[in-house]
Design a protein around this motif. Structure first.
Motif, PDB file in Angstrom:
ATOM      1  N   SER A 175      28.735  46.944  31.822  1.00 46.92           N
ATOM      2  CA  SER A 175      30.202  47.026  31.846  1.00 46.92           C
ATOM      3  C   SER A 175      30.792  46.743  30.467  1.00 46.92           C
ATOM      4  O   SER A 175      31.871  47.237  30.129  1.00 46.92           O
ATOM      5  CB  SER A 175      30.782  46.067  32.886  1.00 46.92           C
ATOM      6  N   ARG A 176      30.072  45.956  29.644  1.00 43.96           N
ATOM      7  CA  ARG A 176      30.579  45.649  28.299  1.00 43.96           C
ATOM      8  C   ARG A 176      30.583  46.883  27.411  1.00 43.96           C
ATOM      9  O   ARG A 176      31.315  46.943  26.434  1.00 43.96           O
ATOM     10  CB  ARG A 176      29.737  44.565  27.642  1.00 43.96           C
ATOM     11  N   VAL A 204      38.563  54.225  41.657  1.00 43.59           N
ATOM     12  CA  VAL A 204      37.988  54.362  42.991  1.00 43.59           C
ATOM     13  C   VAL A 204      37.896  52.953  43.598  1.00 43.59           C
ATOM     14  O   VAL A 204      38.153  51.961  42.907  1.00 43.59           O
ATOM     15  CB  VAL A 204      36.588  55.033  42.955  1.00 43.59           C
ATOM     16  N   ASN A 205      37.567  52.902  44.861  1.00 49.05           N
ATOM     17  CA  ASN A 205      37.576  51.631  45.604  1.00 49.05           C
ATOM     18  C   ASN A 205      36.156  51.094  45.761  1.00 49.05           C
ATOM     19  O   ASN A 205      35.308  51.776  46.345  1.00 49.05           O
ATOM     20  CB  ASN A 205      38.152  51.864  47.000  1.00 49.05           C
ATOM     21  N   VAL A 206      35.933  49.886  45.254  1.00 47.79           N
ATOM     22  CA  VAL A 206      34.581  49.306  45.321  1.00 47.79           C
ATOM     23  C   VAL A 206      34.655  47.870  45.848  1.00 47.79           C
ATOM     24  O   VAL A 206      35.526  47.094  45.441  1.00 47.79           O
ATOM     25  CB  VAL A 206      33.899  49.285  43.929  1.00 47.79           C
ATOM     26  N   ALA A 257      36.539  42.044  36.414  1.00 50.13           N
ATOM     27  CA  ALA A 257      35.722  42.805  37.374  1.00 50.13           C
ATOM     28  C   ALA A 257      36.166  42.363  38.760  1.00 50.13           C
ATOM     29  O   ALA A 257      35.775  41.291  39.234  1.00 50.13           O
ATOM     30  CB  ALA A 257      34.246  42.506  37.154  1.00 50.13           C
ATOM     31  N   VAL A 258      37.020  43.148  39.381  1.00 50.96           N
ATOM     32  CA  VAL A 258      37.582  42.750  40.681  1.00 50.96           C
ATOM     33  C   VAL A 258      37.325  43.823  41.731  1.00 50.96           C
ATOM     34  O   VAL A 258      37.231  45.017  41.423  1.00 50.96           O
ATOM     35  CB  VAL A 258      39.104  42.466  40.595  1.00 50.96           C
ATOM     36  N   ALA A 259      37.273  43.363  42.987  1.00 50.58           N
ATOM     37  CA  ALA A 259      37.056  44.282  44.110  1.00 50.58           C
ATOM     38  C   ALA A 259      38.344  45.028  44.433  1.00 50.58           C
ATOM     39  O   ALA A 259      39.436  44.591  44.058  1.00 50.58           O
ATOM     40  CB  ALA A 259      36.621  43.476  45.323  1.00 50.58           C
ATOM     41  N   SER A 287      29.447  43.159  39.120  1.00 47.33           N
ATOM     42  CA  SER A 287      30.489  43.183  38.076  1.00 47.33           C
ATOM     43  C   SER A 287      30.550  44.535  37.378  1.00 47.33           C
ATOM     44  O   SER A 287      31.629  44.994  36.983  1.00 47.33           O
ATOM     45  CB  SER A 287      30.288  42.056  37.067  1.00 47.33           C
ATOM     46  N   ALA A 288      29.397  45.190  37.252  1.00 48.72           N
ATOM     47  CA  ALA A 288      29.394  46.504  36.583  1.00 48.72           C
ATOM     48  C   ALA A 288      30.097  47.554  37.448  1.00 48.72           C
ATOM     49  O   ALA A 288      30.930  48.326  36.958  1.00 48.72           O
ATOM     50  CB  ALA A 288      27.962  46.936  36.270  1.00 48.72           C
ATOM     51  N   ILE A 289      29.801  47.568  38.747  1.00 49.90           N
ATOM     52  CA  ILE A 289      30.436  48.597  39.587  1.00 49.90           C
ATOM     53  C   ILE A 289      31.912  48.279  39.843  1.00 49.90           C
ATOM     54  O   ILE A 289      32.714  49.187  40.007  1.00 49.90           O
ATOM     55  CB  ILE A 289      29.652  48.884  40.899  1.00 49.90           C
ATOM     56  N   TYR A 290      32.286  46.984  39.822  1.00 49.13           N
ATOM     57  CA  TYR A 290      33.710  46.650  39.951  1.00 49.13           C
ATOM     58  C   TYR A 290      34.480  47.132  38.710  1.00 49.13           C
ATOM     59  O   TYR A 290      35.577  47.674  38.810  1.00 49.13           O
ATOM     60  CB  TYR A 290      33.895  45.128  40.099  1.00 49.13           C
ATOM     61  N   THR A 291      33.908  46.893  37.546  1.00 49.46           N
ATOM     62  CA  THR A 291      34.585  47.284  36.299  1.00 49.46           C
ATOM     63  C   THR A 291      34.747  48.804  36.239  1.00 49.46           C
ATOM     64  O   THR A 291      35.845  49.314  36.009  1.00 49.46           O
ATOM     65  CB  THR A 291      33.760  46.794  35.081  1.00 49.46           C
TER      66      THR A 291
END
Ligand SMILES: O=P(O)(O)O[C@H]1O[C@H](CO)[C@@H](O)[C@H]1O
Ligand SMILES: O=c1cc[nH]c(=O)[nH]1
Length: 247
Positions: free
Chosen positions: A115-116, A193-195, A125-127, A182-186
């Motif tokens: 994500s960096r 999109v919604n994760v 990094a939030v849901a 954290s990577a897929i939230y970012t």
């Protein structure tokens, strides 16, 4: 167009996607679907599509770590997917969390590299709030009592100071560690999109990671029950989301 890693194109992918890390877990999710077929299996990325109570669902494994998880996420988005629920495993960062307990990540400490590469570490990094709301309501329906809060995602399983790092995050009320959330939230926020991420705890707080792998065998039943619960929670949440979107 077929995507280079997941080897899927638009027709293969539904809007709602369940994301386990482990390709074997994809088949265990399949056991809960009414119909399913394997669409592709390349490297760590196994994809099936099917139906759950008539809701079209895709399941794709993301492999280990943010690098492969974000590749899967990006290619799935290109194929038209919009809603993603990760069903992963985690190591607890708090002593009251037992094997097989579920952790729902509202946001994740970005202690991974993927994500960096996208955006500076100030970016949170939030849901997806909407998915969290549906997952929380679905927990109430199912009688589940998950731990809900901040998690941490890391890149390195066996580093010398992992125990100290966990101790540090314990004092900051972090619930548990995984390697992808954290990577897929970012990337989910960046791509609009919604994760959301549901984690099954497989390691007790402050147990040695190597011993924990053996504990994992001893605690097989609890861990397997936790995995079953997270699969049901993800599928029932998508069922509830589908009703909302189509009402
Ligand atoms: O069980 P999965 O979903 O792979 O999740 C966890 O397990 C792997 C490490 O053993 C990492 O991918 C970590 O995030
Ligand atoms: O301790 C653990 C267990 C699963 N996944 C992790 O990232 N850490």
């Amino acid at each position: 167009m077929k995507q280079p890693h997941i080897l899927c194109s638009e027709n293969d992918i539904e809007k709602m996607v369940v994301l386990p890390g482990d390709p074997e877990r994809v088949l265990r999710v399949a056991g809960f679907l009414d119909t399913w077929e394997e669409v592709a299996y390349n490297r760590e990325f196994r994809t099936i599509k099917g139906t759950y109570k008539e809701v079209p669902i895709t399941v794709t494994s993301t492999g280990i770590g943010g690098a492969s998880a974000t590749i899967a996420l990006e290619e799935l988005i290109t194929c038209g997917a919009e809603y993603f629920i990760r069903i992963g495993s985690a190591g607890a960062c708090q002593s009251q969390i037992d094997i097989g307990d579920l952790i729902i990540s509202t946001g994740a400490v970005r202690e991974e590299g993927a994500s960096r590469m996208y955006v500076s570490q100030n970016y949170p990094a939030v849901a997806s709030f909407n998915l969290l709301r549906i997952i929380d309501d679905t927990c109430t329906e199912l009688g589940y009592k998950p731990f809900i809060g901040i998690t941490r995602s890391h890149d390195s399983f066996y580093i010398d100071n992992e125990r100290q790092l966990m101790k540090h995050w314990n004092t900051k009320n972090v619930l548990g560690s995984d390697m992808e959330t954290s990577a897929i939230y970012t990337v989910g926020s960046l791509r609009q999109v919604n994760v959301a991420s549901i984690l099954n705890n497989v390691v007790r707080y402050q147990s040695d990671v190597k011993d924990a792998i053996n504990d994992y065998v001893d605690d097989e039943t609890k861990a397997a029950e936790g995995e079953k619960k997270e699969i049901i929670l993800a599928l029932e949440s998508f069922y509830n989301l589908y009703q909302e979107l189509n009402s």
